[in-house]
Design an enzyme around this catalytic site. Structure first.
Site, PDB file in Angstrom:
ATOM      1  N   CYS A  35       0.825  -1.216   0.000  1.00  7.69           N
ATOM      2  CA  CYS A  35       0.000   0.000   0.000  1.00  7.69           C
ATOM      3  C   CYS A  35       0.855   1.261   0.000  1.00  7.69           C
ATOM      4  O   CYS A  35       0.353   2.350  -0.247  1.00  7.69           O
ATOM      5  CB  CYS A  35      -0.956   0.013   1.186  1.00  7.69           C
ATOM      6  SG  CYS A  35      -0.120   0.110   2.778  1.00  7.69           S
ATOM      7  N   ASP A  37       2.245   2.697   2.547  1.00  6.74           N
ATOM      8  CA  ASP A  37       2.150   3.495   3.768  1.00  6.74           C
ATOM      9  C   ASP A  37       3.421   3.369   4.613  1.00  6.74           C
ATOM     10  O   ASP A  37       4.070   2.329   4.621  1.00  6.74           O
ATOM     11  CB  ASP A  37       0.932   3.060   4.589  1.00  6.74           C
ATOM     12  CG  ASP A  37      -0.371   3.425   3.890  1.00  6.74           C
ATOM     13  OD1 ASP A  37      -0.297   4.135   2.877  1.00  6.74           O
ATOM     14  OD2 ASP A  37      -1.442   3.006   4.357  1.00  6.74           O
ATOM     15  N   CYS A  60      -3.053   5.271   5.703  1.00  6.42           N
ATOM     16  CA  CYS A  60      -4.515   5.247   5.750  1.00  6.42           C
ATOM     17  C   CYS A  60      -5.033   5.529   7.161  1.00  6.42           C
ATOM     18  O   CYS A  60      -4.267   5.558   8.132  1.00  6.42           O
ATOM     19  CB  CYS A  60      -4.996   3.879   5.289  1.00  6.42           C
ATOM     20  SG  CYS A  60      -4.705   2.615   6.530  1.00  6.42           S
ATOM     21  N   CYS A 104      -2.615  -2.930   8.663  1.00  8.74           N
ATOM     22  CA  CYS A 104      -2.315  -1.573   9.154  1.00  8.74           C
ATOM     23  C   CYS A 104      -1.853  -1.650  10.610  1.00  8.74           C
ATOM     24  O   CYS A 104      -0.961  -0.903  11.019  1.00  8.74           O
ATOM     25  CB  CYS A 104      -3.535  -0.683   9.024  1.00  8.74           C
ATOM     26  SG  CYS A 104      -4.407  -0.866   7.452  1.00  8.74           S
TER      27      CYS A 104
HETATM   28 FE1  FES Z   1      -1.626   0.368   4.224  1.00 10.39          FE
HETATM   29 FE2  FES Z   1      -3.497   0.813   5.971  1.00 10.39          FE
HETATM   30  S1  FES Z   1      -3.763   0.534   3.837  1.00 10.39           S
HETATM   31  S2  FES Z   1      -1.381   0.664   6.306  1.00 10.39           S
END
Ligand code: FES
Length: 125
Positions: A35, A37, A60, A104
């Site tokens: 993702c 992040d 997110c 996450c």
């Molecule tokens: Fe990647 Fe939440 S979608 S940490």
């Protein structure tokens, strides 16, 4: 049922312990390749107790809520206890996360472990 619990929404809207610690004793940065992040944790440690913890999360809402809750769970705790924090405990403290958002909370567990490892390395522990 709402997708996200009240607690997730609360910690997403009003995240606790956001920021950086300039003279941190341990810093951990982790990311999720899928993702994209990124989460960064800063620890201030005295006598093996987590005196302060701050985080920066570029990610997110679930990642922000997870980091916020994780910092609350380890603040004031002995290092040994913080080292045992699991993503499951973070998700449970948030009254759950949807299955596809569990990764996450893994980021929060990894960021804390990485900051503790950094502290141990720097202090020859
Ligand atoms: Fe990647 Fe939440 S979608 S940490």
């Amino acid at each position: 049922m709402a997708l996200y619990s009240e607690k997730v929404m609360d910690h997403f809207r009003n995240p606790r312990n956001v920021g950086i610690i300039e003279d941190a004793d341990g810093i951990g940065e982790v990311g999720n390749a899928k993702c994209g992040d990124i989460m960064k944790m800063y620890l201030k440690i005295e006598d093996d107790i987590i005196k302060d913890v701050k985080f920066e999360t570029f990610g997110c809402g679930s990642a922000i809520a997870s980091s916020s809750m994780a910092t609350e769970l380890i603040k004031g705790k002995p290092l040994s206890e913080a080292a045992e924090l699991t993503n499951k405990a973070v998700a449970e403290a948030l009254d759950g996360l949807p299955d596809y958002k569990m990764h996450c909370s893994v980021l929060a567990e990894e960021a804390i472990h990485s900051a503790i490892d950094d502290y141990k390395k720097k202090h020859n522990k």
